[in-house]
Design a protein around this motif. Structure first.
Motif, PDB file in Angstrom:
ATOM      1  N   SER A 188     -17.364  47.977 -13.784  1.00 40.25           N
ATOM      2  CA  SER A 188     -16.592  49.216 -13.790  1.00 40.25           C
ATOM      3  C   SER A 188     -17.201  50.238 -12.835  1.00 40.25           C
ATOM      4  O   SER A 188     -18.355  50.103 -12.399  1.00 40.25           O
ATOM      5  CB  SER A 188     -16.549  49.793 -15.199  1.00 40.25           C
ATOM      6  N   ALA A 189     -16.415  51.277 -12.537  1.00 41.86           N
ATOM      7  CA  ALA A 189     -16.921  52.356 -11.676  1.00 41.86           C
ATOM      8  C   ALA A 189     -18.080  53.095 -12.337  1.00 41.86           C
ATOM      9  O   ALA A 189     -18.956  53.632 -11.646  1.00 41.86           O
ATOM     10  CB  ALA A 189     -15.794  53.323 -11.349  1.00 41.86           C
ATOM     11  N   ASP A 190     -18.112  53.116 -13.667  1.00 41.77           N
ATOM     12  CA  ASP A 190     -19.237  53.749 -14.353  1.00 41.77           C
ATOM     13  C   ASP A 190     -20.538  52.999 -14.088  1.00 41.77           C
ATOM     14  O   ASP A 190     -21.623  53.590 -14.159  1.00 41.77           O
ATOM     15  CB  ASP A 190     -18.962  53.790 -15.866  1.00 41.77           C
ATOM     16  N   SER A 191     -20.430  51.694 -13.793  1.00 46.40           N
ATOM     17  CA  SER A 191     -21.628  50.879 -13.571  1.00 46.40           C
ATOM     18  C   SER A 191     -22.091  50.891 -12.121  1.00 46.40           C
ATOM     19  O   SER A 191     -23.283  51.008 -11.838  1.00 46.40           O
ATOM     20  CB  SER A 191     -21.369  49.433 -14.008  1.00 46.40           C
TER      21      SER A 191
ATOM     22  N   ALA B 293     -16.898  49.755  -6.990  1.00 49.28           N
ATOM     23  CA  ALA B 293     -15.959  49.047  -7.861  1.00 49.28           C
ATOM     24  C   ALA B 293     -14.533  49.070  -7.315  1.00 49.28           C
ATOM     25  O   ALA B 293     -13.916  48.007  -7.137  1.00 49.28           O
ATOM     26  CB  ALA B 293     -16.024  49.612  -9.276  1.00 49.28           C
ATOM     27  N   PRO B 294     -13.941  50.239  -7.035  1.00 43.01           N
ATOM     28  CA  PRO B 294     -12.585  50.233  -6.494  1.00 43.01           C
ATOM     29  C   PRO B 294     -12.493  49.609  -5.107  1.00 43.01           C
ATOM     30  O   PRO B 294     -11.468  49.007  -4.764  1.00 43.01           O
ATOM     31  CB  PRO B 294     -12.196  51.717  -6.453  1.00 43.01           C
TER      32      PRO B 294
ATOM     33  N   PHE C 193     -11.592  51.718 -13.020  1.00 43.74           N
ATOM     34  CA  PHE C 193     -11.990  51.766 -11.615  1.00 43.74           C
ATOM     35  C   PHE C 193     -11.800  53.133 -10.952  1.00 43.74           C
ATOM     36  O   PHE C 193     -12.356  53.377  -9.888  1.00 43.74           O
ATOM     37  CB  PHE C 193     -11.211  50.710 -10.824  1.00 43.74           C
ATOM     38  N   PHE C 194     -10.998  53.984 -11.552  1.00 44.32           N
ATOM     39  CA  PHE C 194     -10.746  55.301 -10.961  1.00 44.32           C
ATOM     40  C   PHE C 194     -10.933  56.404 -12.004  1.00 44.32           C
ATOM     41  O   PHE C 194     -10.035  57.212 -12.249  1.00 44.32           O
ATOM     42  CB  PHE C 194      -9.335  55.357 -10.380  1.00 44.32           C
TER      43      PHE C 194
ATOM     44  N   ASN D 211     -10.168  60.904 -12.412  1.00 45.97           N
ATOM     45  CA  ASN D 211      -9.136  61.185 -11.416  1.00 45.97           C
ATOM     46  C   ASN D 211      -7.827  61.389 -12.155  1.00 45.97           C
ATOM     47  O   ASN D 211      -7.383  60.503 -12.888  1.00 45.97           O
ATOM     48  CB  ASN D 211      -9.016  60.033 -10.410  1.00 45.97           C
TER      49      ASN D 211
ATOM     50  N   GLY E 165     -20.250  52.631  -9.441  1.00 46.77           N
ATOM     51  CA  GLY E 165     -19.704  53.732  -8.662  1.00 46.77           C
ATOM     52  C   GLY E 165     -18.526  53.344  -7.788  1.00 46.77           C
ATOM     53  O   GLY E 165     -17.696  52.506  -8.155  1.00 46.77           O
ATOM     54  N   VAL E 166     -18.469  53.914  -6.593  1.00 45.21           N
ATOM     55  CA  VAL E 166     -17.313  53.746  -5.711  1.00 45.21           C
ATOM     56  C   VAL E 166     -17.173  52.317  -5.210  1.00 45.21           C
ATOM     57  O   VAL E 166     -16.109  51.915  -4.721  1.00 45.21           O
ATOM     58  CB  VAL E 166     -17.440  54.720  -4.510  1.00 45.21           C
TER      59      VAL E 166
END
Length: 457
Positions: free
Chosen positions: A112-115, A120-121, A51-52, A55, A117-118
């Motif tokens: 996921s964030a790869d799917s 997700a988190p 999710f991050f 970073n 983006g932001v």
């Protein structure tokens, strides 16, 4: 017209409802603590990259998301406590269970964030907030439902099963996550394996939901409803008339702090002192299993000799054993760490934690009991949640400074003991009279009337 019940039939019905309430509380709290541990484990091991990504502080941010639930718990305690006192226990607990269950299940479904983006988190944090709000009412409400359905002479026993559910939740999380991590390759755990424990929570949700649907609203609550005596603003009445009980519960709640010492601080400090992580994790699992048995036994004992003797013996024993356990941890003596850890958790912490829910709930009258317990206990839990970090800070620069932790816990256990020692003993007080102030004044609280015909079906 309802068929009149014989005395034996009424007693049998009361005990059957108490058993069902106790089981529903057991599995409801199982879900709460199962969720906490699987989220914490996933945050420590998988949420950072999922999710991050990209970073440098991904894991730290993921672990920080755990605290979001702690911040939301007091809000949940206020909301659910108010609704539980205003509209009834059963329906509110069904709403809590549904909300918590859906949020936990959906965490396992977030792309996921790869799917995405932001988003997700953001979704993760939002669901964590929902979990925290739900947790603010679950344990207090589950125990309350068990207590108000219990016979007067078994309140400690039936209520203790709610607390035992927290230990089963810890063990269940251990049972699900550890084999998965051992069987699946790291890449598959990172991709989809971490989601399985969140999806598996649906089994616990359905079981607890089924049990709660079978319950009737407790008689004491039905009487308040029938007489129109439900408090208009329960929390205001709690703070105005029962401030002493609130303070006692907040201070008394630190009796559970040794669990964080063993389950969280012990893992970090013990491995630094050369102990194997597997052995320390096994201690957590075995101690949880032992407490599932011993907490109800001590709850039953409190029905015989009183809440205060059992509680105070538990916190006193904890204060005595903790220095020896810390010394063994510092020395890297695995056998003593294991033996003293089981003595600490399986006996002394089980004594105080096994009776604390009944002890606290019995301080409030029925019309404000949900609000009083939920808010007071949640504040105590949030404060206690910082203790492992404080203990770690004391040895961060000097591993030999474990004696400071022993003194810290001695002081906390003394405070907890004094808080409960100065409270009235309530184990022989009839449920209908719990929390009533003397002398009674009509503007303060009204004693429930005799049972109303047709409400005991």
């Amino acid at each position: 017209m309802p068929v009149p019940q014989t005395a034996s039939q009424a007693i049998h019905l009361k005990r059957r409802r108490a058993r069902t309430a106790a089981l529903s509380g057991f599995f409801g709290t199982t879900l709460e603590y199962y969720d906490f541990l699987i989220y914490g484990t996933a945050a420590a091991l998988y949420f950072g990259p999922v999710f991050f990504p990209d970073n440098s502080s991904a894991t730290l941010i993921a672990l920080g998301s755990i605290g979001v639930a702690y911040a939301a718990r007091p809000l949940g305690a206020v909301i659910w406590g108010h609704l539980g006192d205003r509209i009834g226990r059963k329906d509110v607990l069904l709403y809590i269970l549904f909300t918590m269950g859906v949020a936990t299940l959906l965490v396992g479904c977030i792309p996921s964030a790869d799917s995405i983006g932001v988003a997700a988190p953001i979704i993760l944090i939002a669901l964590r907030l929902v979990q925290g709000v739900s947790a603010g009412g679950e344990q207090a409400g589950s125990a309350l439902l068990a207590l108000e359905h219990s016979p007067d002479d078994r309140r400690g026993f039936y209520t203790s099963w709610t607390q035992a559910g927290s230990q089963f939740g810890n063990f269940l999380a251990f049972l699900v996550f550890v084999p998965l991590a051992a069987i699946l390759p790291e890449s598959e755990m990172m991709s989809w394996g971490w989601r399985i424990p969140f999806w598996a929570s649906a089994i616990v949700v359905l079981l607890a939901f089924f049990l709660r649907r079978r319950l009737a609203e407790p008689e004491v609550r039905q009487q308040l409803e029938c007489e129109g005596m439900a408090a208009r603003i329960p929390l205001a009445a709690v703070l105005r008339n029962h401030g002493g009980a609130v303070v006692r519960i907040v201070l008394g709640s630190v009796c559970i702090a040794p669990a964080g010492l063993v389950y969280i601080f012990g893992l970090a400090y013990g491995t630094k002192m050369g102990l194997e992580r597997a052995g320390l994790l096994n201690l957590v699992a075995v101690a949880s299993l032992v407490m599932i048995v011993t907490q109800p036994l001590f709850g039953l004992l409190s029905d015989r000799i009183g809440r205060k003797p059992v509680f105070i013996t538990g916190v006193t024993g904890s204060a005595i054993v903790i220095p020896f356990w810390l010394s063994a941890l510092h020395a890297g003596n695995g056998i003593l760490v294991y033996a003293l850890g089981l003595l600490l958790m399986g006996v002394f912490v089980a004594m105080s934690s096994g009776v604390l829910l009944a002890t606290f709930l019995e301080m409030f009258p029925a019309d404000i009991r949900f609000s009083g317990m939920a808010v007071s206990f949640t504040v105590g839990i949030v404060i206690t949640g910082f203790i492992p970090a404080i203990a770690q800070s004391l040895v961060q620069g000097n591993p030999d400074n474990w004696t400071s932790i022993a003194w810290l816990f001695a002081g906390m256990m003394a405070i907890s003991a004094i808080a409960i020692a100065t409270a009235p003993e309530t184990f022989r007080t009839p449920t209908a009279l719990l929390g009533l102030r003397k002398p009674l004044h009509s503007n303060d609280i009204t004693e429930p009337a005799a049972p109303v015909a047709g409400l005991q079906n």
